[in-house]
Structure formats: structure tokens, C-alpha cells
Scaffold this active site. Structure first.
Site, short mmCIF file in Angstrom:
data_model
loop_
_atom_site.label_atom_id
_atom_site.label_comp_id
_atom_site.label_asym_id
_atom_site.label_seq_id
_atom_site.Cartn_x
_atom_site.Cartn_y
_atom_site.Cartn_z
N GLY A 286 0.86 -1.19 0.00
CA GLY A 286 0.00 0.00 0.00
C GLY A 286 0.89 1.24 0.00
O GLY A 286 2.04 1.20 -0.42
N ARG A 287 0.33 2.33 0.53
CA ARG A 287 1.07 3.60 0.51
C ARG A 287 2.39 3.51 1.26
O ARG A 287 3.43 3.95 0.77
CB ARG A 287 0.21 4.71 1.13
CG ARG A 287 -0.92 5.15 0.24
CD ARG A 287 -1.86 6.06 1.01
NE ARG A 287 -2.75 5.23 1.81
CZ ARG A 287 -4.07 5.30 1.80
NH1 ARG A 287 -4.68 6.19 1.07
NH2 ARG A 287 -4.81 4.50 2.54
N ILE A 288 2.36 2.90 2.47
CA ILE A 288 3.59 2.85 3.27
C ILE A 288 4.59 1.86 2.66
O ILE A 288 5.79 2.13 2.57
CB ILE A 288 3.26 2.50 4.74
CG1 ILE A 288 2.37 3.61 5.34
CG2 ILE A 288 4.54 2.34 5.57
CD1 ILE A 288 1.78 3.28 6.70
N ARG B 107 -2.03 -8.79 -2.25
CA ARG B 107 -3.12 -9.58 -2.85
C ARG B 107 -3.38 -9.13 -4.27
O ARG B 107 -3.54 -9.91 -5.18
CB ARG B 107 -4.38 -9.48 -2.01
CG ARG B 107 -4.48 -10.59 -1.00
CD ARG B 107 -5.77 -10.55 -0.28
NE ARG B 107 -6.06 -9.17 0.17
CZ ARG B 107 -7.13 -8.82 0.85
NH1 ARG B 107 -8.03 -9.71 1.15
NH2 ARG B 107 -7.32 -7.58 1.24
N ILE C 136 6.00 -3.43 10.99
CA ILE C 136 5.42 -2.14 11.41
C ILE C 136 3.93 -2.12 11.07
O ILE C 136 3.33 -1.05 11.00
CB ILE C 136 6.13 -0.93 10.74
CG1 ILE C 136 6.15 -1.06 9.21
CG2 ILE C 136 7.51 -0.73 11.29
CD1 ILE C 136 6.49 0.23 8.50
N ALA C 137 3.36 -3.32 10.85
CA ALA C 137 1.95 -3.38 10.43
C ALA C 137 1.04 -3.35 11.65
O ALA C 137 0.64 -2.27 12.12
CB ALA C 137 1.73 -4.64 9.60
N ARG C 138 0.73 -4.50 12.18
CA ARG C 138 -0.08 -4.63 13.38
C ARG C 138 0.32 -5.91 14.08
O ARG C 138 0.69 -6.89 13.41
CB ARG C 138 -1.58 -4.74 13.03
CG ARG C 138 -2.29 -3.42 12.85
CD ARG C 138 -2.52 -2.71 14.19
NE ARG C 138 -3.25 -1.47 14.05
CZ ARG C 138 -2.71 -0.28 13.76
NH1 ARG C 138 -1.42 -0.17 13.59
NH2 ARG C 138 -3.47 0.81 13.66
N GLU D 7 -0.38 -6.07 22.45
CA GLU D 7 0.34 -4.91 22.99
C GLU D 7 -0.59 -4.07 23.87
O GLU D 7 -1.79 -4.04 23.62
CB GLU D 7 0.93 -4.06 21.85
CG GLU D 7 -0.09 -3.43 20.94
CD GLU D 7 0.55 -2.71 19.75
OE1 GLU D 7 1.45 -3.26 19.09
OE2 GLU D 7 0.11 -1.57 19.48
N HIS E 224 5.33 0.74 19.35
CA HIS E 224 4.33 1.21 18.38
C HIS E 224 4.45 2.72 18.15
O HIS E 224 3.50 3.49 18.37
CB HIS E 224 2.90 0.84 18.83
CG HIS E 224 1.92 0.80 17.70
ND1 HIS E 224 0.83 -0.05 17.66
CD2 HIS E 224 1.85 1.52 16.54
CE1 HIS E 224 0.14 0.15 16.54
NE2 HIS E 224 0.75 1.11 15.85
N ILE E 225 5.62 3.12 17.66
CA ILE E 225 5.88 4.56 17.49
C ILE E 225 6.24 4.92 16.05
O ILE E 225 6.80 5.99 15.81
CB ILE E 225 7.03 5.03 18.43
CG1 ILE E 225 8.29 4.17 18.24
CG2 ILE E 225 6.57 5.02 19.88
CD1 ILE E 225 9.54 4.77 18.86
C1 DGY Z 1 -1.62 3.79 12.60
O1 DGY Z 1 -1.92 4.95 12.33
O2 DGY Z 1 -2.34 2.84 12.28
C2 DGY Z 1 -0.36 3.58 13.33
O3 DGY Z 1 -0.07 2.25 13.53
C3 DGY Z 1 -0.45 4.29 14.66
O4 DGY Z 1 -1.45 3.67 15.43
#
Ligand code: DGY
Length: 333
Positions: free
Chosen positions: A159-161, A182, A241-243, A272, A290-291
Site C-alpha cells: 500500500g502507501r507505506i 493480494r 510495522i503493520a499490526r 500490545e 508502536h511509534i
Molecule cells: C496507525 O496509524 O495505524 C499507526 O499504527 C499508529 O497507530
């Protein structure tokens, strides 16, 4: 005419609270610096009489809460990920939901890249060694890690990130960029990014540095678990860095302990702020709370965007710029 009441359920900037105060009666129990561990009951109680709520990646907004708060009309999040919000339930209840995409893309990509580099070059591990007073000698292989420049970057979730990370890898570090998503990107965008789509297993097998950026959903739960980790190179790094929940943290801790992959960089965790104890005791992982989106200008832009959405929906000033279910507004008019 009485003004709508809103609940700001998370701590936010004083300037954003002041801006909201121009339009609403603002209930801001967290102020600028207090985090509340909302339960379903405490949140429902506090939301009685509120037309809108400002949240982030928490608290959870689900059908039960919507039933208990029939006056709620808008849930505006300052996060891009919205797996804490049951979007279909909100749509069914006529509640507009917005998130905060775009404004955090570059900041989050910077952080993902930093975490990947820290894992590859063993920065945390070597700093702990130095701080512990153990640096007594030079050696050719002291904390020797993996190169990033010229290596193969694997982006899981384009995606964008993911695209912003690919741009950094290709343009800044001369990396070969593979990705799995996908749906494939348009050929023109693939060409612009210099990125090649491959099947997920191939991505895992070929990446020197895997960066995970897929949104969390039931479909992406444990997308990377023991079987996937077993496909990776023993020299590879994994950055999430997703979830939390996209990676099986227990399986990852074991793979790191057994050196089946070289290192990991993790900003998000299953359950978390709790962190799997196995991750806390292995040296070859960089852990952050989560920063990824946390630069001050970006966090301010995220909060401002959530406020703009709330003002548009409830004070009817413009249209909400990042509504996830704008059809709710069509039904209202
Ligand atoms: C988001 O914006 O989804 C980042 O993970 C911060 O919560």
C-alpha cells in the site's frame, strides 16, 4: 442552539482540543497526557449523550458499544489502521467512520527503514553491549551484521507505506525490490518503483530484508508464522510495522532464539502493550513501542485530520476528507 458533545477518548495536543472546542462541548478526560484503559462499559458510560468520539488504534468500537450509545454519529480515528473499529457495524448503525491515511506515510516509512537497518546492523544489541561495559577489544567480526545497500528488499503489503519503503530501498540504497500484495500494482507503478511482484513464498525465500506492512484483518492473522519463517534465509531480517497479530510472535521468538533468521525489528505486538516474553529475552531483536508514526509534526497532522473529519460530520463544515463509509452521509441527507 446547543452544540454537539464529543468525547476525545485519547490524549491529544492542546491546540487540537482548542480547535474542537470552537465547535463542540468537548469531554477530554485524558487531556494531553493521560491514557485511560477503557473497558466496554466505561467507554459506553462516558459516551452517553455524545455525538462523536475521537480515537486512535484503541479503544475498541463494536456493535455492542454502538447499541449502548444510540446517539453516536461519528467515530473519527487519528490512526490509519482501523482494526479496532467494526466498520460494517458502524455503517449498519449509520455511524460515520474516518481514519488518518497519507499524513503518516513518509514518517512511518522512515521508521520502518530505520528499524530494518537497526536489525540488520545489530544496533540495539551492540549498544547494550557497550553500555554494559563489555567493549574491551576490537575484532573483525564484532557485531558484524548484514548489508542493506544492494540487498534484496521484500515488502509484504504494497500500500502507501509499503511503496514509500520500496522507494527508499530502491532510490537510496540500490536494493532489489520484491513485493507481495493480494492485488498487483499497475505495471506503470511497478516500473516507477522498480518493484517486482512475486508469490508470498517466493518473497519469503528471496528477501534479505522482509518488511511487513499489511493491514490487520481475520485474513492477515498470523500471515507470517512458523511455516513462513521456515522459508526465510538464516541471514534474513524481518521487520513488522503493520499490526500485532500479523506475525505469530511466539513462532518468531523461537526462530530468533534458534537463529533460523538473523534478526527482527518490531514496532507492533500481539496483545500490545504486552510483549511476548520470548521476544524480551532474545538479543537479536529491536523492540519499539508502536511509534512508527510518532514524529511530532506527523502526530499533529494525524490529530488535525481526525478533528477535521469530526467537524465536517457533526458541525457540517465541508465533507469529511477521509471517511471510510461516506455512504452513511448519503443516507442521512
Ligand atoms: C496507525 O496509524 O495505524 C499507526 O499504527 C499508529 O497507530
Amino acid at each position: 442552539m446547543s452544540r454537539p458533545r464529543i468525547l476525545v477518548a485519547i490524549p491529544v495536543f492542546a491546540e487540537v482540543l482548542a480547535r474542537l472546542g470552537e465547535h463542540f462541548d468537548v469531554d477530554a478526560p485524558c487531556g494531553t497526557d493521560t491514557t485511560i484503559d477503557w473497558t466496554a462499559d466505561s467507554l459506553a458510560a462516558r459516551l452517553q449523550g455524545a455525538a462523536g468520539v475521537l480515537v486512535a488504534g484503541a479503544p475498541r468500537i463494536d456493535a455492542g458499544l454502538l447499541d449502548a450509545c444510540p446517539g453516536l454519529r461519528a467515530v473519527c480515528s487519528m490512526a490509519v489502521g482501523y482494526n479496532n473499529i467494526d466498520l460494517p457495524a458502524c455503517t449498519a448503525a449509520g455511524v460515520l467512520v474516518s481514519n488518518a491515511p497519507d499524513v503518516l506515510t513518509e514518517t512511518t516509512a522512515d521508521f520502518g527503514f530505520a528499524l530494518m537497518m537497526a536489525a540488520a546492523r545489530r544496533i540495539t544489541e551492540s549498544e547494550h553491549f557497550l553500555r554494559a561495559g563489555r567493549w574491551t577489544h576490537w575484532s573483525y567480526d564484532l557485531f558484524a551484521g548484514a548489508d542493506v545497500h544492494g540487498a534484496t528488499l521484500g515488502v509484504l503489503g504494497m500500500g502507501r507505506i509499503g511503496q514509500a519503503i520500496a522507494r527508499r530501498g530502491k532510490g537510496g540504497f540500490g536494493m532489489k525490490v520484491l513485493y507481495h500484495n493480494r492485488s498487483r500494482l499497475d505495471a506503470a507503478i511497478e516500473q516507477q518503483l522498480g518493484a517486482q511482484w512475486v508469490a508470498k513464498d517466493e518473497l519469503l525465500q528471496r528477501a534479505d530484508h522482509l518488511v511487513i506492512v499489511v493491514p490487520y484483518s481475520a485474513a492477515s492473522h498470523h500471515l507470517v508464522g512458523a511455516a513462513e519463517l521456515a522459508l526465510m534465509k538464516p541471514t534474513a531480517t524481518l521487520t513488522n510495522i503493520a499490526r500485532g497479530g500479523v506475525v505469530d510472535d511466539a513462532a518468531l521468538a523461537q526462530a530468533l532464539r534458534e537463529r533460523r533468521i538473523a534478526a527482527a525489528g518490531l514496532d507492533v505486538f500481539e496483545g500490545e502493550p504486552a510483549v511476548h516474553p520470548g521476544l524480551l529475552t532474545v538479543p537479536n531483536v529491536v523492540l519499539t513501542p508502536h511509534i512508527a508514526s510518532a514524529s511530532l509534526p506527523t502526530r499533529r497532522a494525524m490529530a488535525d485530520l481526525a478533528a477535521t473529519n469530526l467537524i465536517a460530520v457533526l458541525a457540517i463544515e465541508g465533507t469529511p476528507p477521509t471517511a471510510l463509509n461516506p455512504e452513511v452521509l448519503d443516507r442521512r441527507s
